[in-house]
Motif scaffolding. Structure first.
Motif, PDB file in Angstrom:
ATOM      1  N   GLY A 237       0.812  -1.206   0.000  1.00 15.23           N
ATOM      2  CA  GLY A 237       0.000   0.000   0.000  1.00 15.23           C
ATOM      3  C   GLY A 237       0.848   1.260   0.000  1.00 15.23           C
ATOM      4  O   GLY A 237       2.078   1.217   0.134  1.00 15.23           O
ATOM      5  N   HIS A 238       0.177   2.399  -0.136  1.00 15.25           N
ATOM      6  CA  HIS A 238       0.875   3.684  -0.223  1.00 15.25           C
ATOM      7  C   HIS A 238       0.452   4.663   0.869  1.00 15.25           C
ATOM      8  O   HIS A 238       1.132   5.660   1.099  1.00 15.25           O
ATOM      9  CB  HIS A 238       0.635   4.314  -1.596  1.00 15.25           C
ATOM     10  N   ASP A 239      -0.660   4.399   1.522  1.00 14.94           N
ATOM     11  CA  ASP A 239      -1.171   5.309   2.558  1.00 14.94           C
ATOM     12  C   ASP A 239      -0.656   4.872   3.919  1.00 14.94           C
ATOM     13  O   ASP A 239      -1.404   4.480   4.812  1.00 14.94           O
ATOM     14  CB  ASP A 239      -2.696   5.317   2.546  1.00 14.94           C
ATOM     15  N   VAL A 240       0.640   4.975   4.092  1.00 14.38           N
ATOM     16  CA  VAL A 240       1.259   4.461   5.310  1.00 14.38           C
ATOM     17  C   VAL A 240       1.981   5.566   6.065  1.00 14.38           C
ATOM     18  O   VAL A 240       2.609   6.441   5.464  1.00 14.38           O
ATOM     19  CB  VAL A 240       2.230   3.300   4.974  1.00 14.38           C
ATOM     20  N   GLN A 241       1.856   5.525   7.389  1.00 16.26           N
ATOM     21  CA  GLN A 241       2.536   6.476   8.264  1.00 16.26           C
ATOM     22  C   GLN A 241       3.656   5.731   8.981  1.00 16.26           C
ATOM     23  O   GLN A 241       3.397   4.830   9.787  1.00 16.26           O
ATOM     24  CB  GLN A 241       1.562   7.062   9.288  1.00 16.26           C
ATOM     25  N   ILE A 242       4.898   6.106   8.702  1.00  8.16           N
ATOM     26  CA  ILE A 242       6.048   5.386   9.233  1.00  8.16           C
ATOM     27  C   ILE A 242       6.608   6.126  10.441  1.00  8.16           C
ATOM     28  O   ILE A 242       6.832   7.339  10.384  1.00  8.16           O
ATOM     29  CB  ILE A 242       7.143   5.238   8.169  1.00  8.16           C
TER      30      ILE A 242
END
Length: 257
Positions: A237-242
């Motif tokens: 996925g691309h909607d990730v908070q690291i």
């Protein structure tokens, strides 16, 4: 359209209460040479077969590194799942990627270590892969790259000035390893995709075999700098908070869970 997340800028001190949401990815950095009391604490979390495996290492440094990395994995997995670290049961996919079999749930994780550093990464309901590589001179650098990199990556590496090739090589290697660890497909996939590698260039998937640009299932991310190491993270996925944390998680007492 691929959304590029802003990479985390630093390794943080973790909070007392860790919350891992569905869009979160947590990455932990730990030293593989902690004080003896911490090694002993982590060793108590290991299963019987893990202790036997640790005992088979010939060198103390390798036994300690395995104990610390596996004990930290158990400790953090226990915190995220709310279960005692020593009660967890791990399994392995056909090509070696570990996963949690008991308790069942949505927690995904991956682990990498090199030199004196280990990284552990966690998500919920998303595949994840992390890799860290100790940068060092390699006499056969171009030969290794010719065997392991894609044609485009090898061409890019050869076109760089000699003084930039070591950094570019390890950036490429860590990004490729993180990707194949995410997919779980193993080393056979290593030439089937291209990653960015030029010095200063953000971590990106440039091409994946049989996938149209902009339709990648995965996103690739830089991690905060670690002196003398290259590291990368890949998440489904691309909607990730690291968020990147430094071990230990809260206090020495937390490691006894």
């Amino acid at each position: 359209m691929t959304v590029t997340a802003v990479p985390p800028s630093s390794w943080l001190l973790p909070p007392v209460d860790l919350a891992l949401g569905p869009s979160d990815a947590h990455v932990w950095r730990l030293s593989l040479t902690p004080p003896p009391e911490q090694v002993a604490l982590l060793a108590r979390t290991l299963s019987h077969d893990e202790r036997e495996r640790a005992a088979r290492f010939y060198f103390d440094r390798d036994r300690i590194a395995f104990t610390v990395a596996r004990g930290a994995l158990r400790t953090l997995t226990g915190i995220y799942t709310g279960h005692a670290a020593q009660d967890l049961v791990f399994g392995y996919q056909a090509k070696g990627k570990p996963y949690l079999t008991s308790p069942p749930g949505d927690l995904h994780f991956n682990i990498s270590h090199s030199g004196g550093v280990a990284l552990l990464a966690f998500t919920r309901s998303r595949e994840i892969g992390v890799d860290v590589e100790h940068r060092r001179p390699l006499q056969d650098l171009l030969s290794v790259a010719n065997f392991s990199f894609s044609h485009q990556e090898y061409t890019t590496l050869c076109g760089l000035p000699a003084h930039e090739q070591i950094d570019a090589f390890f950036s490429c290697w860590s990004r490729k390893e993180a990707f194949i660890k995410t997919t779980g497909e193993g080393i056979s996939q290593i030439r089937d995709f291209d990653v960015s590698m030029r010095p200063g260039e953000p971590a990106r998937l440039l091409r994946v075999k049989d996938v149209l640009p902009g339709h990648e299932r995965w996103s690739m991310h830089d991690l905060p700098a670690i002196a003398d190491y290259a590291a990368a993270l890949v998440v489904e996925g691309h909607d990730v908070q690291i968020t990147c944390w430094d071990w230990p998680p809260t206090s020495p007492a937390a490691a006894q869970r």
